[in-house]
Scaffold this motif. Structure first.
Motif, PDB file in Angstrom:
ATOM      1  N   THR A 115       0.799  -1.223   0.000  1.00  6.07           N
ATOM      2  CA  THR A 115       0.000   0.000   0.000  1.00  6.07           C
ATOM      3  C   THR A 115       0.828   1.269   0.000  1.00  6.07           C
ATOM      4  OG1 THR A 115      -0.114   0.034   2.427  1.00  6.07           O
ATOM      5  CG2 THR A 115      -1.823  -1.197   1.256  1.00  6.07           C
ATOM      6  N   CYS A 131       0.147  -6.075  -6.842  1.00  7.23           N
ATOM      7  CA  CYS A 131      -0.179  -7.499  -6.973  1.00  7.23           C
ATOM      8  C   CYS A 131      -0.047  -7.958  -8.422  1.00  7.23           C
ATOM      9  CB  CYS A 131      -1.589  -7.762  -6.453  1.00  7.23           C
ATOM     10  SG  CYS A 131      -1.780  -7.578  -4.660  1.00  7.23           S
ATOM     11  N   ALA A 132      -0.462  -7.119  -9.368  1.00  4.12           N
ATOM     12  CA  ALA A 132      -0.350  -7.481 -10.784  1.00  4.12           C
ATOM     13  C   ALA A 132       1.108  -7.602 -11.212  1.00  4.12           C
ATOM     14  CB  ALA A 132      -1.076  -6.450 -11.647  1.00  4.12           C
ATOM     15  N   VAL A 143      -3.639  -3.108  -6.220  1.00  5.49           N
ATOM     16  CA  VAL A 143      -3.901  -3.900  -7.428  1.00  5.49           C
ATOM     17  C   VAL A 143      -2.696  -3.875  -8.357  1.00  5.49           C
ATOM     18  CG1 VAL A 143      -5.351  -4.049  -9.487  1.00  5.49           C
ATOM     19  CG2 VAL A 143      -6.394  -3.606  -7.267  1.00  5.49           C
ATOM     20  N   HIS A 144      -2.079  -2.696  -8.508  1.00  4.89           N
ATOM     21  CA  HIS A 144      -0.894  -2.600  -9.361  1.00  4.89           C
ATOM     22  C   HIS A 144       0.242  -3.469  -8.831  1.00  4.89           C
ATOM     23  CE1 HIS A 144       2.468  -0.777 -11.588  1.00  4.89           C
ATOM     24  NE2 HIS A 144       3.074  -0.714 -10.421  1.00  4.89           N
ATOM     25  N   TYR A 174      -2.849  -9.012 -17.829  1.00  7.30           N
ATOM     26  CA  TYR A 174      -2.245  -8.545 -16.582  1.00  7.30           C
ATOM     27  C   TYR A 174      -2.084  -7.023 -16.576  1.00  7.30           C
ATOM     28  CZ  TYR A 174      -0.968 -13.458 -15.789  1.00  7.30           C
ATOM     29  OH  TYR A 174      -1.004 -14.812 -15.599  1.00  7.30           O
ATOM     30  N   LEU A 234      -4.525  -4.429 -15.037  1.00  3.83           N
ATOM     31  CA  LEU A 234      -4.541  -4.178 -13.593  1.00  3.83           C
ATOM     32  C   LEU A 234      -3.398  -3.293 -13.125  1.00  3.83           C
ATOM     33  CD1 LEU A 234      -5.350  -7.836 -12.470  1.00  3.83           C
ATOM     34  CD2 LEU A 234      -6.956  -5.976 -12.911  1.00  3.83           C
ATOM     35  N   THR A 235      -2.479  -2.935 -13.996  1.00  2.00           N
ATOM     36  CA  THR A 235      -1.311  -2.157 -13.586  1.00  2.00           C
ATOM     37  C   THR A 235      -1.495  -0.680 -13.923  1.00  2.00           C
ATOM     38  OG1 THR A 235      -0.169  -2.466 -15.700  1.00  2.00           O
ATOM     39  CG2 THR A 235       0.152  -4.158 -14.023  1.00  2.00           C
ATOM     40  N   LEU A 258      -6.334   1.435  -3.174  1.00  2.00           N
ATOM     41  CA  LEU A 258      -6.789   0.275  -3.929  1.00  2.00           C
ATOM     42  C   LEU A 258      -6.030   0.147  -5.245  1.00  2.00           C
ATOM     43  CD1 LEU A 258      -8.759  -2.077  -4.286  1.00  2.00           C
ATOM     44  CD2 LEU A 258     -10.401  -0.456  -5.269  1.00  2.00           C
ATOM     45  N   THR A 259      -5.832   1.257  -5.930  1.00  2.00           N
ATOM     46  CA  THR A 259      -5.075   1.235  -7.187  1.00  2.00           C
ATOM     47  C   THR A 259      -3.641   0.764  -6.957  1.00  2.00           C
ATOM     48  OG1 THR A 259      -6.411   3.077  -8.025  1.00  2.00           O
ATOM     49  CG2 THR A 259      -4.335   2.623  -9.143  1.00  2.00           C
TER      50      THR A 259
END
Length: 406
Positions: A45, A221-222, A218-219, A168, A171-172, A214-215
């Motif tokens: 985060t 994790c991607a 997600v980035h 993928y 999500l980045t 959140l962005t």
């Protein structure tokens, strides 16, 4: 002697430990676990990682697919269009079994197909340039999926990898660097200057912070999934080669060089095949690097390994005529290079151009090495910057306003 204490035994015969000792061990283990969880949460985060690598993936795969579509432009109707022996009806029957889908089979009209092809070219171009990257990444994934599914029996490993990476990259945050979006944000920030931002209410600020967090998650994790995908690809390929007798005997590349299907330049293939010892050594090194690849990513050894893999993929592209596969693998390897590597490239280019007499720095512009810009969203300060600013503010409140030196 008489004052020594004999340890008490429990009912099972083992020495009885004080309850405080067990409590301290449990507390230490709990603190260690909480520290690890906190560090992982801060990593996910705190800020988006590898923004330059994500941009390289966007540019690389967008450009590869654009070149691929341009290369097959004269044969587009036979591969994906109305002249293809794999008709839309056959494709629809296969989709009912596999779950794939494609917008190319919605109509058998030639005009509709030509329109879809032009839109695919435009989408690939805009995705490569990073214009409205969030929307273009989704459209690019739809384009790659549709064209891949329409001619599923004509694809190879390069097409499969481009398809996975296109999904993928949705999500980045692959438009934060080296894109038209990043340039627009810089121009907007320069125009705004020191203009105070409008005051938002607490609810709107909380929503904005939640969206940014959140962005970022997600980035990150991607990007981890992309790195894991490449590691799995290399590792599985190396373990599969180990099981083969030809790779163990050092003759696998000899047979590959003598396949007519993979001989774009037969004379060059025969020339390389004339050195059996070099071919055997190359085969063993290839298997060793692929198996060891996931284990060398956390040290400096990854740089020579990536360099050797770059040469291997260039050799595959030239000797076996698989430029799409080699290009997709070379771009995938770029995810393991840190941001400081990419920010050093412009400085290296300017220094080489200055030595060649082709570059002169602008007046008033420093010629020092580039620094890594903030990884957060435009307008959102980095967590370290926020902490430093808060510390300076507390110091100023404690010491009072600084006196004017004038």
């Amino acid at each position: 002697m008489g004052n020594e204490q004999i340890p008490q035994l429990s009912s099972t015969g083992t020495p009885h430990r004080p309850a405080g000792h067990e409590t301290s061990l449990a507390g230490t283990a709990r603190r260690w676990l909480l520290d690890r969880i906190g560090a992982l949460w801060a990593l996910l985060t705190g800020r988006p990682v590898s923004l330059y690598a994500a941009s390289v993936l966007r540019i690389g795969y967008g450009l590869i697919y654009l070149i691929f579509l341009l290369r097959e432009f004269p044969h587009r109707a036979e591969i994906w269009g109305p002249d293809s022996p794999w008709t839309p009806g056959l494709a629809a029957q296969l989709f009912d079994q596999t779950g794939w889908n494609s917008f190319l089979i919605l109509s058998e009209s030639r005009a509709y197909f030509e329109l879809c092809y032009v839109l695919a070219l435009v989408t690939s171009t805009l995705f490569t340039l990073g214009w409205r990257t969030r929307v273009m990444s989704v459209l690019f994934a739809v384009v790659v999926t549709s064209f891949h599914a329409r001619a599923i029996f004509m694809t190879d490993g390069g097409d499969n990898l481009v398809l996975l990476m296109a999904l993928y990259l949705v999500l980045t945050a692959c438009g934060r660097r080296w894109s038209l979006d990043a340039r627009r944000d810089r121009v907007r920030a320069a125009r705004a200057g020191n203009t105070p931002k409008p005051v938002r209410n607490a609810y709107a600020q909380h929503l904005r912070d939640a969206r940014v967090t959140l962005t970022t998650v997600v980035h990150n994790c991607a990007m981890f999934v992309i790195a894991a995908q490449v590691c799995f690809l290399y590792g599985s390929a190396g373990l599969y080669k180990v099981q083969g007798q030809t790779w163990g005997g050092g003759t696998a590349l000899h047979y590959a060089l003598n396949l007519e299907l993979f001989q774009p330049w037969p004379a060059l293939s025969h020339l390389v095949d004339a050195y059996p010892m070099a071919i055997a050594i190359t085969g063993y090194v290839t298997v060793l690097l692929q198996v060891a690849f996931p284990f060398v990513l956390f040290g400096r050894l990854k740089y020579p390994v990536l360099t050797v893999l770059l040469g291997m993929h260039i050799g595959i592209a030239v000797l076996m005529g698989l430029p799409l596969f080699s290009g997709a693998m070379i771009v995938a390897d770029a995810v393991f290079l840190p941001d400081r590597f990419y920010t050093f490239l412009p400085h290296l280019w300017r220094r080489a151009a200055r030595r060649a007499g082709m570059y002169r720095p602008a007046p008033g512009k420093g010629a020092g090495p580039a620094s890594v810009p903030s990884q957060g969203r435009p307008g959102v300060p980095d967590p370290k910057h926020r902490a430093t600013s808060a510390g300076q503010k507390d110091t100023a409140l404690a010491t009072g306003p600084a006196s004017d030196p004038g």
